[in-house]
Design a protein around this motif. Structure first.
Motif, PDB file in Angstrom:
ATOM      1  N   ARG A 244       0.822  -1.216   0.000  1.00  0.00           N
ATOM      2  CA  ARG A 244       0.000   0.000   0.000  1.00  0.00           C
ATOM      3  C   ARG A 244       0.854   1.264   0.000  1.00  0.00           C
ATOM      4  N   GLY A 245       2.092   1.146   0.441  1.00  0.00           N
ATOM      5  CA  GLY A 245       2.965   2.314   0.493  1.00  0.00           C
ATOM      6  C   GLY A 245       3.336   2.869  -0.864  1.00  0.00           C
ATOM      7  N   ILE A 246       3.137   2.107  -1.942  1.00  0.00           N
ATOM      8  CA  ILE A 246       3.512   2.601  -3.277  1.00  0.00           C
ATOM      9  C   ILE A 246       2.447   3.500  -3.874  1.00  0.00           C
ATOM     10  N   VAL A 247       1.253   3.519  -3.281  1.00  0.00           N
ATOM     11  CA  VAL A 247       0.152   4.350  -3.786  1.00  0.00           C
ATOM     12  C   VAL A 247      -0.270   5.317  -2.694  1.00  0.00           C
ATOM     13  N   PRO A 248      -0.259   6.632  -2.954  1.00  0.00           N
ATOM     14  CA  PRO A 248      -0.676   7.590  -1.923  1.00  0.00           C
ATOM     15  C   PRO A 248      -2.158   7.422  -1.576  1.00  0.00           C
ATOM     16  N   LYS A 249      -2.489   7.693  -0.334  1.00  0.00           N
ATOM     17  CA  LYS A 249      -3.879   7.580   0.110  1.00  0.00           C
ATOM     18  C   LYS A 249      -4.716   8.732  -0.422  1.00  0.00           C
ATOM     19  N   ILE A 251      -8.021  11.528  -0.144  1.00  0.00           N
ATOM     20  CA  ILE A 251      -8.301  12.577   0.840  1.00  0.00           C
ATOM     21  C   ILE A 251      -8.927  12.009   2.106  1.00  0.00           C
ATOM     22  N   ASN A 252      -9.793  10.997   1.964  1.00  0.00           N
ATOM     23  CA  ASN A 252     -10.452  10.404   3.134  1.00  0.00           C
ATOM     24  C   ASN A 252      -9.601   9.336   3.827  1.00  0.00           C
ATOM     25  N   GLY A 253      -8.334   9.223   3.432  1.00  0.00           N
ATOM     26  CA  GLY A 253      -7.432   8.298   4.105  1.00  0.00           C
ATOM     27  C   GLY A 253      -7.470   6.879   3.587  1.00  0.00           C
ATOM     28  N   GLN A 254      -8.261   6.606   2.536  1.00  0.00           N
ATOM     29  CA  GLN A 254      -8.370   5.273   1.961  1.00  0.00           C
ATOM     30  C   GLN A 254      -7.338   5.088   0.850  1.00  0.00           C
ATOM     31  N   SER A 255      -6.988   3.855   0.585  1.00  0.00           N
ATOM     32  CA  SER A 255      -6.047   3.540  -0.487  1.00  0.00           C
ATOM     33  C   SER A 255      -6.804   2.975  -1.675  1.00  0.00           C
ATOM     34  N   GLU A 256      -6.399   3.374  -2.876  1.00  0.00           N
ATOM     35  CA  GLU A 256      -7.042   2.862  -4.085  1.00  0.00           C
ATOM     36  C   GLU A 256      -6.537   1.472  -4.454  1.00  0.00           C
ATOM     37  N   LEU A 257      -5.482   1.047  -3.800  1.00  0.00           N
ATOM     38  CA  LEU A 257      -4.928  -0.280  -4.068  1.00  0.00           C
ATOM     39  C   LEU A 257      -5.506  -1.271  -3.070  1.00  0.00           C
ATOM     40  N   GLY A 258      -5.986  -2.393  -3.580  1.00  0.00           N
ATOM     41  CA  GLY A 258      -6.552  -3.422  -2.714  1.00  0.00           C
ATOM     42  C   GLY A 258      -5.682  -4.664  -2.708  1.00  0.00           C
ATOM     43  N   ILE A 259      -5.513  -5.261  -1.541  1.00  0.00           N
ATOM     44  CA  ILE A 259      -4.771  -6.512  -1.426  1.00  0.00           C
ATOM     45  C   ILE A 259      -5.543  -7.435  -0.495  1.00  0.00           C
ATOM     46  N   VAL A 260      -5.688  -8.674  -0.912  1.00  0.00           N
ATOM     47  CA  VAL A 260      -6.386  -9.688  -0.122  1.00  0.00           C
ATOM     48  C   VAL A 260      -5.480 -10.921  -0.074  1.00  0.00           C
ATOM     49  N   ARG A 261      -5.155 -11.376   1.140  1.00  0.00           N
ATOM     50  CA  ARG A 261      -4.255 -12.520   1.294  1.00  0.00           C
ATOM     51  C   ARG A 261      -4.920 -13.622   2.100  1.00  0.00           C
ATOM     52  N   TYR A 262      -4.811 -14.842   1.591  1.00  0.00           N
ATOM     53  CA  TYR A 262      -5.237 -16.023   2.337  1.00  0.00           C
ATOM     54  C   TYR A 262      -4.028 -16.949   2.413  1.00  0.00           C
ATOM     55  N   ALA A 263      -3.362 -16.927   3.573  1.00  0.00           N
ATOM     56  CA  ALA A 263      -2.127 -17.693   3.778  1.00  0.00           C
ATOM     57  C   ALA A 263      -1.096 -17.258   2.734  1.00  0.00           C
ATOM     58  N   ASP A 264      -0.625 -18.179   1.881  1.00  0.00           N
ATOM     59  CA  ASP A 264       0.412 -17.833   0.901  1.00  0.00           C
ATOM     60  C   ASP A 264      -0.163 -17.518  -0.472  1.00  0.00           C
ATOM     61  N   ASP A 265      -1.467 -17.397  -0.572  1.00  0.00           N
ATOM     62  CA  ASP A 265      -2.152 -17.090  -1.832  1.00  0.00           C
ATOM     63  C   ASP A 265      -2.754 -15.696  -1.702  1.00  0.00           C
ATOM     64  N   PHE A 266      -2.485 -14.799  -2.655  1.00  0.00           N
ATOM     65  CA  PHE A 266      -2.981 -13.426  -2.512  1.00  0.00           C
ATOM     66  C   PHE A 266      -3.234 -12.785  -3.868  1.00  0.00           C
ATOM     67  N   VAL A 267      -4.016 -11.702  -3.849  1.00  0.00           N
ATOM     68  CA  VAL A 267      -4.265 -10.898  -5.048  1.00  0.00           C
ATOM     69  C   VAL A 267      -4.049  -9.426  -4.695  1.00  0.00           C
ATOM     70  N   VAL A 268      -3.505  -8.675  -5.655  1.00  0.00           N
ATOM     71  CA  VAL A 268      -3.349  -7.224  -5.531  1.00  0.00           C
ATOM     72  C   VAL A 268      -4.153  -6.592  -6.654  1.00  0.00           C
ATOM     73  N   ILE A 269      -4.982  -5.597  -6.329  1.00  0.00           N
ATOM     74  CA  ILE A 269      -5.948  -5.053  -7.287  1.00  0.00           C
ATOM     75  C   ILE A 269      -5.794  -3.540  -7.387  1.00  0.00           C
ATOM     76  N   HIS A 270      -5.730  -3.021  -8.638  1.00  0.00           N
ATOM     77  CA  HIS A 270      -5.653  -1.572  -8.868  1.00  0.00           C
ATOM     78  C   HIS A 270      -6.092  -1.285 -10.303  1.00  0.00           C
ATOM     79  N   LYS A 271      -6.513  -0.068 -10.557  1.00  0.00           N
ATOM     80  CA  LYS A 271      -7.016   0.305 -11.887  1.00  0.00           C
ATOM     81  C   LYS A 271      -5.906   0.492 -12.918  1.00  0.00           C
ATOM     82  N   ASP A 272      -4.656   0.686 -12.451  1.00  0.00           N
ATOM     83  CA  ASP A 272      -3.528   0.974 -13.336  1.00  0.00           C
ATOM     84  C   ASP A 272      -2.591  -0.230 -13.407  1.00  0.00           C
TER      85      ASP A 272
END
Length: 580
Positions: A244-249, A251-272
């Motif tokens: 999340r540190g690679i994408v600035p938050k 105005i409301n403090g939320q990040s546009e980048l989403g990450i969901v991890r289940y143990a060693d399996d994960f997805v990272v989601i962004h529009k770009d």
């Protein structure tokens, strides 16, 4: 643990309060209080009994022995084991026993390291003390091997990120995560100078025995250990914040980048896409510090809507967006819809399992075939009933009809199809044809499963936070719980019918006949109640059910009262053999 305590006492409330206090102290950053409470918990008689009960009575691997050959202990041996448990016991940790098990759907095998019963119980005790501290620290979108969280929370989190906009996705898996975790980096993360950290280091460095050959362990935490999933989560903690540190938050403090991890399996989601590619590089570098790396063949970048192969598979589901017409986007005016369905791989695996059961029961009675197929159907449907599965359920029902029809025709090659249909299929309920025998055993239909949407767990909340009402309500809506159990949970307001304590996530329960069937009780909801497994054992010793079975010629199953058994503490020789 039958015979060690009375389930009606306050032991469970006591250790639950310990969890809550450690959790709050960790949230407040009071490390000194956390260590003191953890020390008290690891010395607690009740916590030791809980740890022993889990590894000798509840865990599925209780009958799998370590290098000492000891499996699930007899009732008379459990209390002596409780007396032995100490974190700073001064004993040399025995190596784990290497066992290879096949990976589902693949030719390769996964290595398991099976500790001894003593080490498993001690790991369970340490986990009880360590888990509340880390539950207070773990990131919100970590869902694997954590109390109160599961696959369906992870899938719902993915849907919440994608439902408003089409995006790019990094779908990744970590190569041999449990086998390659760097010991030094993991121990530094623990930040714990207590005997707990020393004991964990001993477990990590214990080595493995395979075919009477000792092999030292320089990395990894053995799969098969009670504490290994928690250690893996600790090792991967911080990855979400790093990405999340690679994408600035905003105005409301939320990040546009989403990450969901289940143990060693994960997805990272962004529009770009560029951000996704950057995230892949950041994660690869971060994992390198833990001795880990991404698995190339299971790591890909895809778009959820566009491209030749849109969407991605995650935890047995396929996540994809579909274009819709101009007037099908609803009030938002979106030109797509986000659908989550059972993945093609999961469907194929389920069909193969059903077919294998049918082929292995060529000569078995119809009732035997039905009794083997129904649990498989029920389990698969319960797992997939929270997404868009109705059409898939119908398609698999057609497949089941085809393989059961072939099964029936093979048994009666000289009979007409009409005769075969009347013998094995009967009308009932809303269906004209049901695979049913003369005694009423009926094959379940996938399409009978009700689609129930899952509500994701809130933020970073944990069962350790003391909000028993919230977690009790969630338990009654869990997709992993059968409809029968859900009805009983509602009827009993989430409480055990014997001890009156609220059921918590991770509790083992059993359905009990209030008036035992051996004494004439009926199998109806009026005569059913839900009990903790240990409460069920306690009730069965006194309600006459064992006596009724014994009168019918069955073997007496009543366990001896361990409080009245006086046995010397079990000792272990250097070779691992148990001594009196």
């Amino acid at each position: 643990m039958t015979g060690i305590w009375s389930p009606g006492t306050s032991w469970k409330g006591t250790y639950s309060r310990f969890f809550h206090r450690i959790y709050r102290a960790a949230q407040n950053g009071n490390g000194k209080l956390v260590r003191r409470l953890q020390g008290l918990l690891t010395r607690s008689w009740s916590a030791k009994m809980i740890a022993v009960r889990q590894v000798t009575q509840q865990n599925q691997g209780k009958k799998t022995a370590g290098i000492d050959g000891v499996t699930a202990l007899r009732p008379s041996e459990r209390q002596p084991l409780v007396r032995q448990l100490r974190v700073n016991d001064g004993k040399k940790v025995k190596p784990t026993r290497r066992v290879w098990i096949p990976k589902p759907g693949r030719d390769e095998k996964r290595p398991l390291g099976i500790p001894t019963i003593y080490d498993r119980a001690l790991q369970g005790l340490v986990k009880l003390a360590l888990e509340p501290e880390w539950e207070a620290a773990f990131e919100a979108n970590s869902y694997g091997f954590r109390p109160g969280r599961g696959c369906h929370d992870a899938i719902q989190a993915v849907f919440n990120i994608l439902k408003a906009k089409a995006k790019w996705v990094l779908d990744a898996d970590i190569a041999k995560c449990f086998e390659r975790i760097d010991h030094t980096a993991l121990l530094e993360k623990l930040n714990n100078s207590s005997p707990i950290r020393k004991k964990i280091r001993e477990w990590l460095k214990a080595g493995v025995m395979e075919r009477n050959t000792y092999q030292p362990t320089y990395a990894g935490t053995p799969q098969g250990g009670v504490i290994s999933p928690l250690l893996a989560n600790i090792a991967l903690h911080g990855m979400e914040a790093e990405v999340r540190g690679i994408v600035p938050k905003t105005i409301n403090g939320q990040s546009e980048l989403g990450i969901v991890r289940y143990a060693d399996d994960f997805v990272v989601i962004h529009k770009d896409r560029k951000v996704i590619e950057q995230a892949k590089e950041v994660i690869s570098k971060w994992l390198g510090k833990m001795g880990l790396e991404l698995k190339p063949e299971k790591t890909r970048i895809a778009h959820t809507l566009e491209g030749s192969d849109p969407g991605f598979d995650f935890l047995g589901f396929n996540v994809r967006q579909y274009k819709v017409g101009k007037y099908q986007g609803g009030k938002t005016g979106k030109r797509f819809k986000t659908f989550i369905k059972p993945s093609a791989k999961s469907i194929k695996s389920h069909k193969e399992k059903l077919k294998a059961v049918v082929e292995s029961h060529k000569a078995a009675p119809q009732a035997a075939l039905i009794s083997r197929l129904n649990p498989i159907i029920k389990g698969w449907c319960n797992y997939h009933r929270t997404v868009v599965s109705k059409e898939v359920f119908g398609e698999i029902d057609t497949y089941v009809w085809e393989i059961t029809w072939k099964w029936a025709k093979r048994r009666h090659p000289n009979k007409s199809e009409t005769w075969i249909a009347k013998k094995y299929w009967k009308a009932g309920g809303s269906k004209q044809w049901n695979f049913t025998d003369n005694k009423g055993a009926r094959l379940l239909l996938h399409s009978e499963t009700e689609i129930v949407r899952h509500v994701k767990v809130k933020g970073t909340v944990s069962p350790m936070d003391g909000n028993l009402v919230y977690w009790s309500k969630r338990l009654r809506k869990s997709p992993d719980v059968s409809n029968r159990v859900i009805k009983l949970l509602g009827k009993q307001k989430g409480k055990c019918g014997h001890c009156g304590m609220l059921f918590r996530d991770g509790d083992k329960w059993e359905i009990d006949h209030i008036l035992p069937k051996s004494l004439g009780g009926k199998d109806s909801y009026d005569n059913l109640q839900l009990l903790h497994d240990y409460c069920h054992h306690q009730k069965s010793r006194t309600d006459g059910s064992h006596k009724g079975r014994a009168q019918k010629g069955d073997r007496e199953t009543k366990e001896p009262d361990e409080m009245k058994v006086s046995r010397p503490v079990l000792k272990t020789s250097q070779s691992g053999d148990r001594l009196a």
